[in-house]
Scaffold this motif. Structure first.
Motif, PDB file in Angstrom:
ATOM      1  N   PRO A  58       1.084  -1.351   0.014  1.00  0.00           N
ATOM      2  CA  PRO A  58      -0.069  -0.031  -0.130  1.00  0.00           C
ATOM      3  C   PRO A  58       1.099   1.009  -0.167  1.00  0.00           C
ATOM      4  N   ASN A  59       1.909   1.773   0.279  1.00  0.00           N
ATOM      5  CA  ASN A  59       2.825   2.627   0.633  1.00  0.00           C
ATOM      6  C   ASN A  59       3.371   3.021  -0.570  1.00  0.00           C
ATOM      7  N   ARG A  60       3.213   2.022  -1.708  1.00  0.00           N
ATOM      8  CA  ARG A  60       4.059   1.840  -2.633  1.00  0.00           C
ATOM      9  C   ARG A  60       2.946   2.468  -4.000  1.00  0.00           C
ATOM     10  N   ILE A  61       3.639   2.995  -4.512  1.00  0.00           N
ATOM     11  CA  ILE A  61       2.476   3.634  -6.230  1.00  0.00           C
ATOM     12  C   ILE A  61       2.778   3.052  -7.249  1.00  0.00           C
ATOM     13  N   TRP A  62       0.839   2.770  -7.203  1.00  0.00           N
ATOM     14  CA  TRP A  62       0.425   2.032  -8.380  1.00  0.00           C
ATOM     15  C   TRP A  62       0.510   2.414  -9.597  1.00  0.00           C
ATOM     16  N   VAL A  63       0.539   1.187 -10.704  1.00  0.00           N
ATOM     17  CA  VAL A  63       1.134   0.441 -12.237  1.00  0.00           C
ATOM     18  C   VAL A  63       0.161   0.339 -12.827  1.00  0.00           C
ATOM     19  N   THR A  64      -0.440   0.627 -13.839  1.00  0.00           N
ATOM     20  CA  THR A  64      -1.344   0.330 -14.437  1.00  0.00           C
ATOM     21  C   THR A  64      -1.265  -0.008 -15.831  1.00  0.00           C
ATOM     22  N   VAL A 102       0.179   5.373 -14.955  1.00  0.00           N
ATOM     23  CA  VAL A 102      -0.087   4.733 -16.365  1.00  0.00           C
ATOM     24  C   VAL A 102       1.020   4.381 -17.486  1.00  0.00           C
ATOM     25  N   ILE A 103       1.264   2.850 -17.719  1.00  0.00           N
ATOM     26  CA  ILE A 103       2.288   3.284 -19.319  1.00  0.00           C
ATOM     27  C   ILE A 103       1.007   2.787 -20.394  1.00  0.00           C
ATOM     28  N   GLU A 104       1.331   3.117 -21.808  1.00  0.00           N
ATOM     29  CA  GLU A 104       0.900   2.982 -22.302  1.00  0.00           C
ATOM     30  C   GLU A 104       1.353   2.426 -23.702  1.00  0.00           C
ATOM     31  N   THR A 105       1.647   0.695 -23.927  1.00  0.00           N
ATOM     32  CA  THR A 105       2.066  -0.282 -24.398  1.00  0.00           C
ATOM     33  C   THR A 105       1.860   0.634 -26.082  1.00  0.00           C
ATOM     34  N   THR A 106       2.494   0.208 -26.958  1.00  0.00           N
ATOM     35  CA  THR A 106       2.697  -0.301 -28.802  1.00  0.00           C
ATOM     36  C   THR A 106       1.953  -1.201 -28.801  1.00  0.00           C
ATOM     37  N   GLY A 107       0.581  -1.158 -30.489  1.00  0.00           N
ATOM     38  CA  GLY A 107      -0.631  -1.831 -30.542  1.00  0.00           C
ATOM     39  C   GLY A 107       0.153  -3.152 -30.471  1.00  0.00           C
ATOM     40  N   ASN A 113      10.675  -2.906  -5.370  1.00  0.00           N
ATOM     41  CA  ASN A 113      10.749  -1.497  -4.261  1.00  0.00           C
ATOM     42  C   ASN A 113       9.713  -0.331  -3.586  1.00  0.00           C
ATOM     43  N   HIS A 114       9.521   0.307  -5.289  1.00  0.00           N
ATOM     44  CA  HIS A 114       8.942   1.809  -5.439  1.00  0.00           C
ATOM     45  C   HIS A 114       7.703   1.708  -6.089  1.00  0.00           C
ATOM     46  N   TYR A 115       6.973   0.947  -6.643  1.00  0.00           N
ATOM     47  CA  TYR A 115       6.038   0.962  -7.345  1.00  0.00           C
ATOM     48  C   TYR A 115       5.379  -0.593  -7.294  1.00  0.00           C
ATOM     49  N   ALA A 116       3.908  -0.940  -7.869  1.00  0.00           N
ATOM     50  CA  ALA A 116       3.117  -2.361  -7.603  1.00  0.00           C
ATOM     51  C   ALA A 116       2.010  -1.846  -8.815  1.00  0.00           C
ATOM     52  N   LEU A 117       2.199  -3.374  -9.139  1.00  0.00           N
ATOM     53  CA  LEU A 117       1.163  -3.477 -10.056  1.00  0.00           C
ATOM     54  C   LEU A 117       0.055  -3.231  -9.622  1.00  0.00           C
ATOM     55  N   ASP A 118      -1.161  -2.774  -9.971  1.00  0.00           N
ATOM     56  CA  ASP A 118      -2.271  -2.576 -10.158  1.00  0.00           C
ATOM     57  C   ASP A 118      -3.009  -3.439 -11.155  1.00  0.00           C
ATOM     58  N   GLY A 119      -2.643  -3.330 -12.374  1.00  0.00           N
ATOM     59  CA  GLY A 119      -3.485  -4.249 -13.166  1.00  0.00           C
ATOM     60  C   GLY A 119      -2.794  -4.044 -14.449  1.00  0.00           C
ATOM     61  N   GLY A 125      -8.294  -0.875  -9.413  1.00  0.00           N
ATOM     62  CA  GLY A 125      -8.008  -1.996  -7.929  1.00  0.00           C
ATOM     63  C   GLY A 125      -8.514  -3.378  -8.673  1.00  0.00           C
ATOM     64  N   SER A 126      -7.566  -3.818  -9.321  1.00  0.00           N
ATOM     65  CA  SER A 126      -7.880  -5.314  -9.807  1.00  0.00           C
ATOM     66  C   SER A 126      -6.325  -5.766  -8.425  1.00  0.00           C
ATOM     67  N   GLY A 127      -5.769  -4.862  -7.997  1.00  0.00           N
ATOM     68  CA  GLY A 127      -4.028  -5.761  -7.561  1.00  0.00           C
ATOM     69  C   GLY A 127      -5.202  -6.316  -6.316  1.00  0.00           C
ATOM     70  N   LEU A 128      -3.642  -6.385  -5.616  1.00  0.00           N
ATOM     71  CA  LEU A 128      -4.178  -7.240  -4.189  1.00  0.00           C
ATOM     72  C   LEU A 128      -4.444  -6.628  -3.133  1.00  0.00           C
ATOM     73  N   PHE A 129      -4.651  -5.343  -2.697  1.00  0.00           N
ATOM     74  CA  PHE A 129      -4.913  -4.206  -1.868  1.00  0.00           C
ATOM     75  C   PHE A 129      -5.762  -3.331  -3.043  1.00  0.00           C
ATOM     76  N   ASP A 130      -7.053  -3.147  -2.141  1.00  0.00           N
ATOM     77  CA  ASP A 130      -7.726  -2.358  -2.237  1.00  0.00           C
ATOM     78  C   ASP A 130      -7.349  -0.918  -2.129  1.00  0.00           C
ATOM     79  N   PRO A 131      -7.186   0.063  -3.584  1.00  0.00           N
ATOM     80  CA  PRO A 131      -6.493   0.895  -2.987  1.00  0.00           C
ATOM     81  C   PRO A 131      -7.116   2.064  -2.424  1.00  0.00           C
ATOM     82  N   ALA A 132      -7.750   2.012  -2.065  1.00  0.00           N
ATOM     83  CA  ALA A 132      -8.949   2.868  -1.092  1.00  0.00           C
ATOM     84  C   ALA A 132      -8.773   2.670   0.165  1.00  0.00           C
ATOM     85  N   THR A 133      -9.555   1.632   0.491  1.00  0.00           N
ATOM     86  CA  THR A 133      -9.036   1.680   2.067  1.00  0.00           C
ATOM     87  C   THR A 133      -7.556   0.085   2.435  1.00  0.00           C
TER      88      THR A 133
END
Length: 445
Positions: free
Chosen positions: A4-10, A99-104, A123-129, A207-215
């Motif tokens: 929860p202390n890391r930055i979410w990555v989508t 938010v990362i946008e990949t090539t097609g 260490n600093h980021y966590a995958l949200d989905g 919000g598809s990661g292991l932790f709910d971003p809000a709670t």
């Protein structure tokens, strides 16, 4: 576990022309996305998609003239590092999401591997989905002809169906249902969201990661969605051994050459015999053939594609469930042996494991291809359900193969433990990055 202390990555991915940049612009306009940093990846010396991103400031980074899945993974790691340093130094807003946008035509699995396993990133980021855009008009054709399109849909946590409003005619609902059925066969767990709904409320994409971003609380059911795999049909045993992702045809190869990309089947992109006798057509060098036109496939074509892929020959998705706790040594041997034997065919693995030595703290595993993130431990079980549940998304690896490997390694670990208790010398548990000798070759191929 301090996720929860890391930055979410989508990760936003999707095949060419499926509307990734349009979706990104719409969600960036939403107030809840005001503190998001954006990484845009595209081919070519001139970044068209970057110029089309509506918000142009220091928090939008372009990775151009290369592909994240092929040649630019080092640049992605450097970008993650630079964003974090500038954020801490106050040179960038205190962004709460990347938010990362990949090539097609990117394979998202190597990008996931960076997010899930690189020490600095972890260490600093966590995958949200993973959010995958799917063009409702051309989805069936693209899924039939391009391996990247199949993999993008298979590993998604959310799928966004775009251009559904452009599907017209008396058979509109049937055609949309055919697309949804094809996607559901590939990925039974990911919700399929209409693009209009996603644009109205971007929270549906997150919000598809292991932790709910809000709670900040563990939301295991939303992360694993294990129940979605219970009734998911699997092919007959032995079918996986003949599995193959779509092989690009001549026109598709012309498209790959124009974009400097290597097909995911590893096949050459040099001109084929049937291509040297004529000049490439305009639509072969400027767009994916048939995959980005405006004319929908006819009904017979759709039915043929669906019939051929009712049980997609290249992609498997299933959930391994075990009632009994497993030893830590067995878990490590399983992950090491699986990574070594299955390698790139493990598109995505995630799960929660009941470890005998730590019965009150479940282990969380995540991986992509042959690399697994080191074990994380939750502070406690999120519910009374203490079963081991591991979701696998694979290429050509059947459930039976994984179950046989799991059972074999459990037996080996038990024999090793009994021998150690009797004072008989035995091999030490394998260290990270090495596969134990007695697990080599255990994956039936």
């Amino acid at each position: 576990m301090s996720v929860p202390n890391r930055i979410w990555v989508t990760l936003i991915t999707g095949f060419l022309g499926s509307g990734k940049t349009t979706l990104l612009n719409r969600i960036l306009a939403h107030p809840r996305m005001s503190q998001a940093a954006v990484i845009v990846n595209e081919f070519g010396e001139i970044g068209i998609d970057y110029d089309l991103v509506s918000r142009s400031d220091e928090s939008v980074v372009q990775l151009a003239n290369g592909c994240l899945c092929c040649t630019m993974r080092g640049d992605l790691i450097d970008t993650f590092r630079d964003l974090f340093i500038q954020r801490n130094a106050g040179k960038l807003p205190c962004f709460d999401r990347v938010v990362i946008e990949t090539t097609g035509i990117a394979d998202p699995a190597p990008v996931l591997q960076v997010i899930l396993t690189h020490p600095m990133v972890v260490n600093h980021y966590a995958l949200d989905g993973v959010v995958t855009t799917v063009d409702a008009i051309n989805a069936l054709s693209s899924l039939e002809r391009f391996a990247e399109c199949v993999k993008q849909a298979a590993i998604a946590d959310r799928m966004v169906l775009t251009k559904a409003d452009l599907v017209e005619g008396p058979d509109r609902e049937r055609r949309l249902a055919a697309v949804r059925a094809r996607l559901r066969a590939l990925n039974p767990a990911a919700p399929i969201i209409e693009s209009a709904a996603a644009q109205r409320d971007p929270s549906a994409l997150f919000g598809s990661g292991l932790f709910d971003p809000a709670t900040k609380a563990v939301d295991l059911s939303a992360w694993l969605r294990a129940e979605a795999y219970e009734d998911h049909p699997q092919p007959a045993p032995g079918a996986a051994q003949q599995a193959a992702l779509p092989a690009p045809d001549g026109a598709a190869r012309a498209y790959y050459r124009a974009h400097g990309h290597v097909p995911q089947d590893g096949s050459p992109v040099a001109p084929q015999a049937d291509e040297t006798t004529r000049a490439p057509q305009a639509d072969e060098t400027t767009r994916a053939p048939q995959a980005h036109g405006t004319q929908a496939p006819d009904a017979d074509r759709e039915q043929a594609v669906l019939a051929a892929h009712a049980h997609d020959p290249g992609i498997r998705s299933f959930c391994l469930v075990r009632e009994r706790p497993m030893s830590l040594a067995a878990l490590r041997m399983f992950l090491e042996g699986l990574g070594r034997e299955a390698g790139p065919d493990l598109l995505r693995v995630k799960g929660i494991v009941h470890v005998a030595e730590r019965p009150d703290r479940p282990a969380v595993i995540q991986g992509a291809q042959q690399v697994f993130h080191s074990l994380d431990w939750l502070a406690q079980w999120p519910s009374e359900d203490r079963r081991t549940r591991i979701v696998f998304i694979t290429r050509g690896i059947a459930r039976e193969q994984v179950e046989e490997t799991f059972d074999l390694i459990e037996r080996v670990a038990e024999r090793t433990a009994r021998a150690a208790n009797r004072g008989i010398p035995s091999q030490d548990p394998p260290t990270r990055g090495t596969a134990p000798a007695h697990t080599h070759g255990v994956m039936p191929r």
